[in-house]
Each structure stands twice: as structure tokens, then as C-alpha cells.
Motif scaffolding. Structure first.
Motif, short mmCIF file in Angstrom:
data_model
loop_
_atom_site.label_atom_id
_atom_site.label_comp_id
_atom_site.label_asym_id
_atom_site.label_seq_id
_atom_site.Cartn_x
_atom_site.Cartn_y
_atom_site.Cartn_z
N VAL A 341 0.83 -1.21 0.00
CA VAL A 341 0.00 0.00 0.00
C VAL A 341 0.85 1.25 0.00
CG1 VAL A 341 -1.71 1.30 1.34
CG2 VAL A 341 -1.93 -1.18 1.12
N SER A 342 2.03 1.18 0.61
CA SER A 342 2.92 2.34 0.65
C SER A 342 3.54 2.64 -0.71
CB SER A 342 4.04 2.12 1.66
OG SER A 342 4.84 1.01 1.28
N ARG A 343 3.39 1.71 -1.64
CA ARG A 343 3.93 1.85 -3.01
C ARG A 343 5.45 1.94 -3.04
NH1 ARG A 343 1.41 6.63 -6.11
NH2 ARG A 343 2.04 7.74 -4.21
N THR A 344 6.10 1.49 -1.99
CA THR A 344 7.55 1.53 -1.95
C THR A 344 8.18 0.17 -2.17
OG1 THR A 344 7.56 1.21 0.44
CG2 THR A 344 7.52 3.47 -0.36
N ALA A 345 7.39 -0.88 -2.22
CA ALA A 345 7.95 -2.22 -2.35
C ALA A 345 6.95 -3.14 -3.02
CB ALA A 345 8.36 -2.77 -0.99
N CYS A 346 7.47 -4.20 -3.59
CA CYS A 346 6.65 -5.24 -4.20
C CYS A 346 7.02 -6.57 -3.56
CB CYS A 346 6.87 -5.31 -5.71
SG CYS A 346 6.59 -3.75 -6.58
N VAL A 347 6.04 -7.40 -3.37
CA VAL A 347 6.30 -8.73 -2.82
C VAL A 347 5.67 -9.76 -3.75
CG1 VAL A 347 6.39 -7.89 -0.45
CG2 VAL A 347 4.22 -8.69 -1.39
N PRO A 348 6.21 -10.97 -3.79
CA PRO A 348 5.58 -12.01 -4.61
C PRO A 348 4.13 -12.25 -4.19
CG PRO A 348 7.77 -12.69 -3.92
CD PRO A 348 7.46 -11.44 -3.16
N GLN A 349 3.30 -12.56 -5.14
CA GLN A 349 1.89 -12.79 -4.85
C GLN A 349 1.69 -13.92 -3.85
OE1 GLN A 349 0.17 -13.42 -8.70
NE2 GLN A 349 0.13 -11.24 -9.22
N SER A 350 2.61 -14.88 -3.84
CA SER A 350 2.47 -16.00 -2.91
C SER A 350 2.72 -15.60 -1.47
CB SER A 350 3.44 -17.12 -3.31
OG SER A 350 4.79 -16.66 -3.28
N TRP A 351 3.22 -14.38 -1.24
CA TRP A 351 3.49 -13.93 0.12
C TRP A 351 2.27 -13.26 0.76
CZ3 TRP A 351 9.09 -11.50 0.30
CH2 TRP A 351 10.02 -12.48 -0.10
N LEU A 352 1.23 -13.04 -0.01
CA LEU A 352 0.04 -12.39 0.55
C LEU A 352 -0.64 -13.32 1.54
CD1 LEU A 352 -1.57 -10.70 -2.60
CD2 LEU A 352 -0.17 -9.64 -0.83
N CYS A 353 -0.98 -12.75 2.69
CA CYS A 353 -1.76 -13.47 3.70
C CYS A 353 -1.13 -14.82 4.05
CB CYS A 353 -3.19 -13.67 3.22
SG CYS A 353 -4.09 -12.13 2.94
N ASP A 354 0.21 -14.82 4.18
CA ASP A 354 0.88 -16.06 4.58
C ASP A 354 1.25 -16.06 6.06
OD1 ASP A 354 2.89 -14.20 4.58
OD2 ASP A 354 4.33 -15.42 3.45
N GLY A 355 0.76 -15.05 6.79
CA GLY A 355 1.01 -14.98 8.22
C GLY A 355 2.28 -14.26 8.60
N THR A 356 3.04 -13.76 7.61
CA THR A 356 4.28 -13.03 7.87
C THR A 356 4.20 -11.66 7.23
OG1 THR A 356 5.51 -15.10 7.85
CG2 THR A 356 6.78 -13.07 7.64
N ASN A 357 4.56 -10.62 7.97
CA ASN A 357 4.55 -9.27 7.44
C ASN A 357 5.78 -9.06 6.56
OD1 ASN A 357 2.16 -8.37 8.79
ND2 ASN A 357 3.34 -8.21 10.69
N ASP A 358 5.56 -8.95 5.26
CA ASP A 358 6.67 -8.75 4.33
C ASP A 358 6.76 -7.30 3.87
OD1 ASP A 358 7.53 -11.60 4.02
OD2 ASP A 358 5.45 -11.79 3.39
N CYS A 359 5.64 -6.58 3.80
CA CYS A 359 5.65 -5.15 3.51
C CYS A 359 5.99 -4.41 4.80
CB CYS A 359 4.29 -4.67 2.99
SG CYS A 359 3.85 -5.32 1.37
N ASN A 360 6.70 -3.29 4.65
CA ASN A 360 7.03 -2.49 5.83
C ASN A 360 5.78 -1.96 6.51
OD1 ASN A 360 9.79 -2.86 5.45
ND2 ASN A 360 9.97 -1.07 4.10
#
Length: 1335
Positions: A341-360
Motif C-alpha cells: 500500500v505504501s507503493r515503496t515495495a513489491c512482494v511475490p503474490q504467494s506472500w500475501l496473507c501467509d502470516g508473515t509481514n513482508d511489507c514495511n
């Protein structure tokens, strides 16, 4: 029925108690114990467990304080269990003391884990706090201190009476004040770590012999620990000044000069890149505002690479920010990424809702469905899971406190017997609960086993075995189970083999040390290894080589090939590779046997090749018109496309042996993909840190890859891509990598040893051996022996860019095939759109007409391989219609679409003549039989004619054809065959016109070939079908393919063995020799006239500066020849040979030398290749080198004028020389003798008879001035040449010094410590003797 009766009895008893007004007694179900007050039941496991579970505390009364023999007493002192239940993996004691210290020979305990000695100081942290690796660098403890490591140290504490004792964890000791613990490594390190300074008391002030004293003066270490790469001194003084040539030091690092201001921070403080602004970046780099240089491709890529972030300034929508306030800086995410949401980073789609905060900003875990808890856990209303033991305990354990309140205190479990396992109070009331390892059924009224091996993804690294209520993990051979009980770890050395530009480097993955194995003069294109022989293989643009891992031995395995990628079959002991020129996948033994072709069709741009010998499979990536990943047996069988829609430019490829998955890198999608070995279960992973992944390798739980844009070697978890780390940032470009460990190449029985193949045995699916033969051989019926085919006849099928060779004998191995039979595919390099071909077997040449280039191209064809020789001739403004090669002389007969008649061009391309013109039009097919001196062709659309090969004795053989193509004469030249595409028949007739025969074919007939006595033809509709007939009556479908075939010819190794009168010395002809039934006739090219039936002289019809057209009716300026615009009516001025004749070189005289004549006095004799002045022709042989010199105008003195054409009458002079008379006498005197003499013919060649006052071969010398001038000029030229030579030599030496300097400061500078001895000298490349080895 019994259960119903029991229920009725129970009801009756309850009614009796109720009627009597008595309290119903509490009855507990099996496994539970009633409290004395009758209020509730407790599980027997909770009786005497040290905690009160009954309200009246009766579950902790009357507990045994001393256990009986054979029992174990829990640590809380109130519970005894059977001794055989200790260390059974299930805790019976409430304090779990029965499961502690369960490892036999327990050396270290951290938390609830007890580690064996093999896990201590092994280089990997097994404890979360890292305590198992804390003391590994210390070797200075006294024996007393070492004994202290065996146990916790307890010190009485007087300042805090509520604390009974003070305990320090393993690896630490207490300070004297008893309030603190200090690590043993911090004792006597020169710094006060204890508040009372007791850790620095009693330290040695002087070191013993053989010890090193740290700079702070309080610690002594062994001398052997100095400069070992591991700091033992707190101030790291034992690792200072350890690298020779240290240009910069930061902390414990000492950097060479090549690391300073290279655009990459090697010091943590960035000091190696400070003050770099004075320099300049090269054209491929971007200069940051602070002077740092980064790749130009990194500018405005959404990721700051400059330390001052200036590479992301002035980009679209860029906002000035730092590490903490970059919320407004948008980045462009990839196709398989999700933007935070901050538009400062991209994460793999497989990381969404995996229980780990990957976005800052944690946005990747926002708005997710509640986390699904395990069956034995409580699901919080918001998110999170808690143990049911924590419910209703008066403390909020869920983030939203949903585990407290509600009915927690209103409803309590009173009858545990109603639940199969446990009953708990919850905010929603009492609830039955299943224990860990079970899941509820029918509202938890029944608990069934959970199969963790199936329901929990990746619960075990290797293999999982389900048990009742639990499971346990096991590891494959060569691995050991880690203390966590889930993951496995390999034992032994683990390396990463890297190619960095032209260097081969080995990186130890256990300690990150580097070892440069070799440095080559050319970039390394592919690498692999053989663990059994301890060899490393690599390929460059010219050879495949290997070196032993100890660098003592080295050898070239394959020379003269451009190998794109290679792979080692460590089971079958073979080498697989892809040749960039042939575009085939080949194999050969590691001992260097002759190679065999395994895959050759539809292989365009193969990028990577990998093997799975355990299954007999090979995989490769293709980036041609259809990017894809393919699979086949290692014998080339069962070829299939695995992945096509999910790739755009797959380059790297690797197989995960553990999970049996295929991994690849995609340069266009900027991602790493994986799939099952059958192409299913495709997953794509796109990381921000990986803009350009190239090569990759998989080992254990980690995937390694090289990024050619970042210039790094990276690693991450293979399942998720998480925990990425940069392993190496070499000074050069990291290209290929392989993980090296013996477990990757396990010992498997080689099935090839059970075979006794005469040539090469390769593996096939199912791990079996299959015999393969080299090109030109066939496998006999025994399946073992390779032999030359009994029938040497073969077909050449031409496609727009390649030629396929198929042995006619292969038709006996199978018919009705839906794919190509065994064949050899040869790519035609440099062509655009070939349409026709023919083969001159005696000359070992293949000629093809390239409509895209408008020329006839010549290829060498020998032993099944093609080599480009050049262009025979080109046609400007015209198109070749038909062609046929006379294999005795190499001459090519041909016709064109724009002009009538038949033409012939010599093997050299220098002579083209017109042999037939009158009433010969629209010739689309020609066939020759040189032994019979006969040729046949179609004249117009319907008439078939035959004639002698000199164009004489023309006769009409058949006049009822409709659209004849592919004319073929039988070996004796007595019968003519052809295909009629309009009638759909393959027909034949005798030369006299009798004996007509035909075979009706399927619709779509396009071409035909006569293969010895077998008829072969092709039909094309939706596919291409090849048919044959052995008896010239019945037809059989041979094979069917989805490929374009534009021409087909048949040949036999035995057919060109005959001779005719043109076979020796070109029949005595100077230019063109044309076979006829009873001999031959000599023919002159256009623009020449015959002399005495053998020699040729220039046609004097055209004036100087002009040449006659082929028809002889026009003259055209030499400047207009081959200018791509036809000026002759017959377009012959645009028939351009590769080394075409040009009048600016002077007109040639084509004369046979007289008997005994060995020199022609400078006359440029142009003769037909193969013309040999043998004793049979009564003339000595002219050596090729002399002939080439005489033919090359650049070798003639520039002071000499061109030679004239002699067409005048001659008269014998008094000195036995013939004086030239007639119209050309004056011209000859001017051109040959410079006007200072007259022409005479001496020994059949023109010479000058000089006038008085002149001398020299061409009367160019006058008095004594000539020799003086020539001597002066020669001396000046010699001085200039000497100066130029010296300059070139000095320049080469300087270049070699620069090359050696550059190479010497590459990967060797990254090696962990300086070697005391130089590296082994590499063998010099025989093709680059000036390249020195790197010391």
C-alpha cells in the motif's frame, strides 16, 4: 440393544435419587478422577502434577513423595510415572521434566532442546540464542574454565533474598557481584563487561612462547590463530595486516585496490566508496551524486542503488525520501508481484496473507481471512491461535481478548467423561477438545488422528511418517535430522562452483571462503562437475575441457566446437552438450569417444541443459520462436514439451533431486519458476532483489542463483523465496553456478556396463542402457553393433534453413511413422530462404539456391557435417529455376526464370557458358548422368527432352506431361523418371520413348527422387508425407511430419565412383569439360573463343573496358557488371562469381603450356580446379601455390601494365620467337611493353623485345636510373615495414601486460586469506600462446 438397556437403567437410577431428594453422586468417565467435593472430574494426568485442578485441591493430596523402584519422579516432586515413559516423546509430567535430558551424551541444552556433541561448534546455529556456537572461537580457556562449561554455575545472592540462586547459562560465567553473567569470550578482552570490572581482573600481562598478545594487552591466543580469518581478540588485532597489498582497511576487513570506488560497498561504513567523486564512470554506468558508479540499467528501476539514492531522482512520480519516509515513492511491480500500500515495495503474490509481514506497512497481511488454527487450538475472533489451556485464565492471550469473558466463569466443565479427550471452559461455554495430533468429529464427541504428513505443508524437509496422534520426520541418506525434528542437514563439504567471466571459482558454503580454480583467456560458457573423478568440466567458444579439483591435471576433451551448454552424466559416464552451430544435442563418453546425435530437430536456441540420470531423463530450455522447456529420455526418446505458456525467455535450469521438481529462471519475466517433472504444478516467484536471474542451482531447502544485472550470487528458501541473502558480489560478471556435493551424484549401478555396445551406450527412461551410433553408421539388429549401412543410398530433404539426411535403409526399421525416422539434421548457416539443392559427392560439396539472397551458396559436406565455403555466384534481377551438379567435374547446369536456355558454371564459379538456347524455355527441372554423358530436362510445361551434356543430339522423349517436376535418370541413363503434380503420378519412360509406366499417388504430390531402384516421393496437404515404392508398382507411407520440405534429392556413396573422360585433368580442357556418350567436348565461357578445341582466348569483339554478354550479341562496360542492375538482355552481366573475372586485372590468355614448359613468364594462367599437368598430358605439374600467386593480381608488381589479349596473327622471327602482327600488335606493344618495345610470342606466351636504351621484362628500365630508383624505393619500404612491425610487437606486449594485470586482480582478490604459495600454472592455450598463466 445393550446401550439402550444401559441408558434405561441409568435413567431409572436418577429418578430414584430425585424422588428421594438425594444428591446425585458424580460419576467420571474412564481416564478421569473425581474431586473429593464431587464438584468436577479431572484427568488422571492432572492428578499429582504439581498444580491444583480441583477447587478443593484434592487432586494434589496424598501424592507420593518418594517413587517406587522402576518409577520416575517428576521435578515438581508430586508425581511418579513408569520409567519406560521417560523420553518417549510425550510429556507426562506437567513440568515436562520426563522429556528433558533425553539425548544420550547430551553436551548442551538450550531451552527444551538437548544437543549432542556433534551439533556443538559445527558452524550452524541450532539453538535460537546461538549458544551452541558461542564458544567455538575461544581456545584460550584454562582447564578449569573448560570444566565450567560442563555445568551451569550457581552463585548465592545475598542482595536479593527472594532469589534462591543465580544461574548463568552455558558459555557464560558470573561476575563477582553475583548480579550479572558475562560470556567467556568477553573475559580479558580489554573492555569492562561486568559492572564491577571483575571480568578484566587476573588477566595475563605477558604471553608465553608461541602465543600472540592482543593489542589491548590482556589476552593471549595461540599463534596459529593469528590471520586465520576468525578474530579471537576483541579489538580484532589478530586479523590486522593479514593481506598483502592492502589498500584500505575497515574494521577487520582489508580490501585490495580493485574494491575501492568500484560502486559497491564492501565496508559496513561505506568508507571504501567515500571520496570517489573525482573519477568518472564508463559509458555503461550511471554516476551517482556522491561519485559512486552503478549500472545504467539500475537508474529509475524503483530500487535505490546509489547510497544517496540519486539514481532514483528525477524519475516520473519520484518523491524525495529516505529509508523511513519513502511512502510516496511508487515502484513498478512485476506481473507476478503485489504492490504494498505504501507503493515503496513489491512482494511475490504467494506472500500475501501467509502470516508473515513482508511489507514495511504490513499491508500484505491486512484484510486477510482469519488464520486457520490447528484442530487442538482455539481460534481468536480477529486472528491468532492460542492453546486451550490459556482460555479463561484471567489474562488476554488473543490480540482481541476473545479468549476471556463471556461464560468463562459461569460455565465450567463438571463432567470430563462427556468428552473423548478434554473439556475446557471457553467464553462461549464449556467445550470438548481434542488433543494435539487429533481433530474433532461430530462436535468433538469423537477425536480422530490427524495425518500431519498430508495436512501440514512441508512439515518435514525430506520424508514424513504419520503415527497415531503424532508423526516423525526422517532424512534421506547422507543427511542428518536436526534437533528441531523437522529439518535435515547434509554432512561434509558443500561448495558452489561459479564461472565469473573467464574464471572458475569454488566457494565454500560453510565458511564463504573462495578458491580460484583457473583463469581462462575466453569467457566460460557452461560448467559441470564429476564427483567420482573429482573433475570440473567447462566449455568456452572453442573447446570443452576439464581440470581436477586439486588442479594437478587438466585436459581438452573436445576441440573445435562452440558448446552452448554441457551436462555430465555421472552414472552412464557420458558428456552431453549442445553445439551452437549444429543446433543439436549430442553425447560422447567422458573418455572422448566419437559423438552421437540424440536430438536434432526443432532445436533453435537452446539455453540450458540438465540431466536426471537416476531416471534417464534430460531437460532443456528453448528460446527460439516458441520459448519452452522440453523433456526427453537421455537417449533422445519420448520428447515432449513440459512448459510453454508460463515462460517467455527461460535460460537457467536445475533439478531438485529431493522434491523432484524442475526450477528455471526467466529473463523476460524476471522470475524464478518451478514445476513438477511432468510439467504440472507450476509456481512462479518474482523478487524485487532479482531483476535479471540467470543461472541457478537447488540444494536442500535453498535455491541459489546469479543475477547478471546486480552482479551477485544470491540464495533464498526454495519453497517461498524468503530469507534472501547476497552470498557473493564478485568483481566480474557471475554467469553459471552449480552446487557441488557428493550426495548430488550418488553411487548408482551403471546399466551401460551390462551392455556391450560397439560404440556408445547412453541411458534411457527407466534407467536402462541403449546403444547409439555415430553419424554415417546404423545399429544392426543385435542392438549392440554399429556398422556402415549395407545400402549407402540416402535422401537429402531441404527445408528453408536446414537439410535432413536420412538413410534409405531406415525404411526397413519401420513404416507409417508419425515422426522423422533416424536422421541427421544439418543447419545451413547464413541462409535466408533456400529453395533448391544438389550434391557433388566427389567434390564433397552441397550447393543450394537461396532465393532470399539471390545466390547459389556452397557448403562443404563431409562425414555428415556442413561447413560454409562461400557463394558460388549470385544472380541480380533473376531467379534460378533448375539446377543439377555434374559430380565428375563439379560443374553446375542451371536455368533461370527470366531467360531461355541452359547454362553451365564451373566448380570455381569463374566460368559460365551457354550450352543451349534455341527454343528452350521454362526449364524447371534438369537431371544428369555424367557416366553416360546424358542429360534430360523439361522444355516448356509438357515436353521432356534429352541430349548429350554438351547440348547436342537433342531428342524429345515424352510429350504428354502436364506439370513434370523432379526429373531423374537411372544409373545407366537409359530410363527417365519424373513426378507429374497435375496428374498425381510418378511416371517413367525409356530414352527412346517406349515402356511408359506410372504409379498413382495421393493428392498433393510435390516432388520425387530416384534412390537407386527405389522410388521416393512427397505429398503435402495438412502435413508432409514421404512415400516409397520398392517394386515400382505399390506405394507405402514411410513417415509423416509437420515440417516444410522444399526439395529432395537421393544419392549413393557408390554412385560417384565411376569416371569419364572429364575425370582426369579436366579432359585437357582449359575451362569447361562437358561429357558426351563417347568422350567429351571442351567449352569456353562467355566472352571467350575456343582455340584448337582445348584453349580459350578473349573475344576481341568488344573494345577495351567492355565485356561481351553471354549471348555474344552485346558489349557492356565493366563498370556495369555486377551492379545489381541487368544491362545485358540475357542478364549475364549480373552472373557474379565470388572471385569474378574483371578486365581491370588485365585480359587473360587461356593457353595450354607446351611440353616441358614450367613457367609462363608472368602470364596469369587461369585454369580449372583439378586441372593437373600430369605426364599423361606431356607437361610438368604446376604447384598450387605458384598457380595461386600467378592468379592473384595483388601479387603482381604494380609497375607492370596489364597483360594484353593475343588474338592477332603471328610470324616466326629470326630468334625463333614469334612476332605479333596484325591489329593487336600496336596495342600489345603499348600495354605489355609500355611503348618501349614490341610483342613476341616465346614458348607460347607474349614477351617484350625492348627497343634500344630500354631493358627489363617489360622494357621498364632506362639506363641506370631505373635500378637506382627501385633500390631507393625498396629501401624506404623496408624501413617503414620494420618500424610498423616494431610498433605492432610493442602494442601486443602492452596489451598482454594489461590483460594479465586485469585478470590477476579479479576473483583471486576475494579469496579469504593470501596463499603462501602461488597458484598452479595453467596450461597455455595452443591458439593463444601469448596468454600467460595467473600466479
Amino acid at each position: 440393544m445393550c446401550s439402550v438397556l444401559s441408558l434405561c437403567v441409568a435413567v431409572c437410577v436418577l429418578l430414584q435419587y430425585a424422588a428421594a431428594g438425594e444428591v446425585v453422586p458424580l460419576r467420571c468417565r474412564l481416564g478421569f478422577h473425581p474431586c473429593k467435593d464431587g464438584s468436577e472430574c479431572v484427568v488422571f494426568d492432572h492428578v499429582c502434577d504439581g498444580e491444583r485442578d480441583c477447587p478443593d485441591g484434592s487432586d494434589e493430596e496424598e501424592c507420593a513423595t518418594v517413587c517406587s523402584k522402576g518409577e520416575f519422579q517428576c521435578a515438581h516432586g508430586k508425581m511418579c510415572i513408569d520409567q519406560d515413559r521417560v523420553c518417549d516423546g510425550l510429556a507426562q509430567c506437567q513440568d515436562r521434566s520426563d522429556e528433558m535430558n533425553c539425548y544420550e551424551g547430551c553436551e548442551h541444552r538450550c531451552g527444551h532442546r538437548c544437543l549432542p556433541s556433534s551439533f556443538i561448534c559445527d558452524g550452524q546455529m541450532d539453538c535460537e540464542d546461538g549458544s551452541d556456537e558461542d564458544l567455538c572461537e575461544e581456545n584460550s580457556e584454562t582447564p578449569d574454565e573448560a570444566d565450567k562449561l560442563e555445568e551451569d554455575v550457581e552463585v548465592p545472592v545475598t542482595e536479593h533474598p527472594t532469589v534462591q540462586s543465580f544461574s548463568c547459562r552455558l558459555g557464560s560465567r558470573p561476575c563477582h557481584n553475583g548480579n550479572e553473567c558475562v560470556l567467556f569470550r568477553h573475559i580479558c578482552d580489554g573492555e569492562d563487561d561486568c559492572s564491577d570490572g571483575s571480568d578484566e581482573e587476573g588477566c595475563a600481562q605477558e604471553c608465553a612462547t608461541g602465543e600472540f598478545q592482543c593489542a589491548h594487552g590482556k589476552l593471549c591466543i595461540e599463534q596459529s590463530q593469528v590471520c586465520d580469518g576468525l578474530p579471537q581478540c576483541q579489538d580484532r588485532s589478530d586479523e590486522m595486516d593479514c593481506i598483502e597489498g592492502c589498500e584500505h582497511r575497515c574494521g577487520q576487513q582489508c580490501l585490495p585496490g580493485t574494491f575501492i570506488c568500484d560502486g559497491q560497498e564492501d565496508c559496513e561504513d561505506g568508507s571504501d566508496e567515500a571520496n570517489c567523486g573525482d573519477g568518472s564512470c564508463n559509458i555503461s554506468e550511471f554516476q551517482c551524486s556522491n561519485g559512486q558508479c552503478v549500472s545504467i540499467s539500475m537508474q529509475c528501476d524503483g530500487h535505490p542503488d546509489c547510497r544517496d539514492r540519486s539514481d532514483e531522482k528525477n524519475c516520473s512520480n519520484w518523491i524525495n525520501c529516505n529509508e523511513t519516509n519513502c511512502r510516496g515513492s511508487p515502484v513498478q511491480c512485476g506481473q507476478f508481484q503485489w504492490q504494498c500500500v505504501s507503493r515503496t515495495a513489491c512482494v511475490p503474490q504467494s506472500w500475501l496473507c501467509d502470516g508473515t509481514n513482508d511489507c514495511n506497512d504490513h499491508s500484505d497481511e491486512a484484510n486477510c481471512e482469519p488464520q486457520s488454527c490447528r484442530p487442538h487450538q482455539f481460534q481468536c475472533e480477529s486472528s491468532g491461535c492460542v492453546d486451550p489451556l490459556l482460555l479463561c485464565n484471567g489474562k488476554a492471550d488473543c490480540p482481541d481478548a476473545s479468549d476471556e469473558g463471556g461464560a468463562c466463569w459461569n460455565q465450567t466443565c463438571t463432567d470430563q467423561s462427556q468428552c473423548p479427550h478434554d473439556c475446557y471452559s471457553t467464553p462461549a461455554g464449556t467445550r470438548c477438545w481434542c488433543r494435539a495430533g487429533y481433530k474433532p468429529v461430530d462436535g468433538a464427541m469423537e477425536c480422530v488422528d490427524v495425518n500431519e504428513c498430508v495436512e501440514i505443508p512441508a512439515v518435514c524437509s525430506h520424508s514424513c511418517i504419520n503415527t497415531e496422534g503424532s508423526f516423525h520426520c526422517s532424512c534421506f541418506h547422507g543427511y542428518i535430522l536436526q534437533p528441531d525434528g523437522h529439518s535435515c542437514r547434509v554432512t561434509g563439504d558443500l561448495y558452489l562452483l561459479l564461472s565469473v567471466d573467464s574464471e572458475l571459482v569454488r566457494m565454500d558454503l560453510n565458511n564463504s571462503s573462495l578458491d580460484t580454480l583457473l583463469s581462462e583467456p575466453r569467457p566460460i560458457l557452461s560448467i559441470d562437475f564429476d564427483w567420482l573423478e573429482q573433475r570440473v568440466y567447462w566449455a568456452d567458444s572453442k573447446a570443452v575441457k576439464w581440470t581436477s579439483m586439486d588442479r594437478k591435471n587438466r585436459k581438452t576433451l573436445l576441440q573445435g566446437v562452440w558448446v552452448k551448454c554441457l551436462a555430465v552424466d555421472w552414472i552412464g559416464r557420458n558428456m552431453y552438450w549442445m553445439d551452437r552451430m549444429d543446433r543439436m544435442i549430442k553425447a560422447m563418453s567422458l573418455n572422448g569417444s566419437e559423438s552421437v546425435v540424440l536430438v536434432e530437430n526443432d532445436v533453435e536456441e537452446l539455453k540450458s541443459l540438465t540431466l536426471l540420470p537416476q531416471k534417464g531423463l534430460m531437460f532443456w530450455t528453448e528460446t527460439g520462436d516458441k520459448p519452452e522447456i522440453e523433456r526427453a529420455g537421455m537417449d533422445g526418446s519420448d520428447r515432449q514439451v513440459l512448459v510453454q505458456d508460463s515462460v517467455q525467455w527461460p535460460v537457467g535450469l536445475a533439478v531438485d533431486l529431493l522434491q523432484e521438481r524442475l526450477y528455471w529462471t526467466d529473463e523476460k519475466l524476471h522470475c524464478i519458476g518451478s514445476a513438477a517433472l511432468d510439467g504440472g504444478s507450476i509456481k512462479l516467484l518474482q523478487l524485487m532483489e532479482t531483476p535479471s536471474p540467470f543461472s541457478l542451482a537447488v540444494f536442500g531447502d535453498i535455491i541459489y542463483w546469479s543475477d547478471i544485472l546486480r552482479g551477485t550470487i544470491q540464495g533464498a528458501k526454495k519453497a517461498t523465496g524468503k530469507e534472501p541473502q547476497v552470498l557473493l558480489r564478485p568483481p566480474g560478471l557471475p554467469l553459471h553456478l552449480k552446487v557441488m556435493h557428493g550426495i548430488l551424484q550418488p553411487r548408482v549401478e551403471n546399466p551401460s556396463l551390462l551392455k556391450h555396445c560397439s560404440h556408445l551406450c547412453v541411458l534411457a527412461p527407466g534407467l536402462k542402457g541403449v546403444c547409439k551410433c555415430p553419424p554415417g553408421s546404423v545399429l544392426l539388429e543385435d542392438g549392440l553393433t554399429c556398422s556402415k549401412p549395407k545400402d549407402s543410398t540416402f535422401l537429402l530433404l531441404l527445408s528453408p534453413t536446414s537439410v535432413v539426411q536420412i538413410s534409405l535403409q531406415n525404411r526397413l526399421s519401420g513404416v507409417g511413422l508419425s515422426d522423422w525416422p533416424e536422421n541427421k539434421r544439418m543447419v545451413l548457416p547464413g541462409v535466408k530462404e533456400v529453395k533448391k539443392l544438389d550434391h557433388g559427392m566427389q567434390k564433397e560439396v552441397l550447393l543450394v539456391w537461396d532465393a532470399g539472397l539471390g545466390s547459389v551458396t556452397e557448403f562443404g559436406l563431409k562425414n555428415g557435417s556442413l561447413s560454409l565455403r562461400g557463394t558460388l555466384f549470385s544472380l541480380g534481377g533473376d531467379t534460378l529455376a533448375a539446377m543439377a551438379v555434374d559430380w565428375t567435374t563439379g560443374n553446375m547446369y542451371w536455368s533461370s526464370r527470366a531467360q531461355p536456355g541452359l547454362r553451365i558454371t564451373s566448380f570455381s564459379g569463374k566460368h559460365t557458358g551457354l550450352i543451349m538456347q534455341d527454343q528452350v524455355r521454362n526449364v524447371s527441372s534438369i537431371t544428369l548422368q555424367p557416366l553416360a554423358g546424358r542429360m534430360c530436362f523439361n522444355n516448356g510445361l509438357t515436353r521432356l527432352e534429352c541430349a548429350h551434356m554438351d547440348g547436342q543430339n537433342r531428342t524429345t522423349v515424352w510429350g504428354s506431361a502436364v506439370r513434370p517436376v523432379s526429373l531423374s535418370l537411372c544409373k545407366k541413363g537409359s530410363r527417365l523418371f519424373w513426378a507429374d503434380t497435375s496428374l498425381g503420378v510418378v511416371a517413367s519412360v525409356k530414352i527412346d520413348g517406349s515402356g511408359y509406366n506410372e504409379i498413382k499417388t495421393e493428392k498433393g504430390l510435390v516432388m520425387f527422387a530416384l534412390a537407386n531402384k527405389v522410388l521416393v516421393w512427397v505429398t503435402q496437404a495438412d502435413s508432409t508425407k514421404v512415400w516409397f515404392s520398392d517394386d515400382q508398382e505399390n506405394s507405402t507411407l514411410w513417415f509423416e511430419v509437420n515440417a516444410e520440405v522444399v526439395d529432395m534429392k537421393a544419392f549413393s556413396d557408390s554412385s560417384p565412383k565411376g569416371t569419364n573422360s572429364c575425370s582426369v585433368s579436366n579432359g585437357g580442357c582449359v575451362q569447361l569439360c562437358l561429357p558426351v556418350p563417347e568422350g567429351h567436348s571442351c567449352h569456353c565461357a562467355g566472352g571467350f573463343l575456343p582455340v584448337d578445341g582445348k584453349n580459350c582466348i578473349r573475344d576481341p569483339t568488344c573494345p577495351p573496358g567492355m565485356l561481351p554478354c553471354l549471348s555474344g550479341e552485346e558489349c557492356v562496360s565493366t563498370k556495369k557488371h555486377c551492379d545489381k542492375r541487368p544491362d545485358c538482355a540475357d542478364h549475364s552481366d549480373e552472373i557474379c562469381a565470388l572471385d569474378k573475372l574483371n578486365s581491370t586485372h588485365g585480359p587473360e590468355i587461356y593457353l595450354r603450356p607446351k611440353s616441358g614448359q614450367s613457367s609462363l613468364n608472368g602470364i596469369r594462367l587461369v585454369e580449372k580446379e583439378g586441372l593437373d599437368f600430369s605426364p599423361k598430358s606431356l607437361a610438368p605439374k604446376i604447384q598450387d601455390k605458384d598457380l595461386v600467386t600467378s592468379l592473384n593480381p595483388e601479387t603482381q608488381p604494380t609497375s607492370k601494365p596489364p597483360l594484353p589479349t593475343i588474338t592477332a596473327k603471328v610470324k616466326e622471327d629470326q630468334d625463333s620467337k614469334v612476332k605479333v602482327e596484325g591489329v593487336d600488335a600496336e596495342s600489345c606493344g603499348l600495354q605489355l611493353c609500355g611503348g618501349h618495345g614490341e610483342c613476341v610470342l616465346g614458348n607460347g606466351a607474349p614477351e617484350c623485345r625492348c627497343f634500344s636504351g630500354y631493358s627489363g621484362q617489360r622494357c621498364e628500365e632506362s639506363g641506370v636510373q631505373g635500378p637506382v630508383v627501385y633500390a631507393t624505393v625498396g629501401l624506404c619500404a623496408a624501413v617503414i615495414m620494420i618500424g610498423v612491425t616494431i610498433g605492432i610487437v610493442q602494442k601486443r606486449k602492452a596489451a598482454n601486460r594489461r590483460q594479465t594485470t586485469i585478470r590477476g586482480t579479479q576473483m583471486q582478490d576475494l579469496e579469504k586469506t593470501a596463499e603462501s604459495t602461488p597458484l598452479q600454472t595453467n596450461e597455455k592455450d595452443p591458439e593463444h600462446p601469448e596468454a600467460s598463466s595467473v600466479d
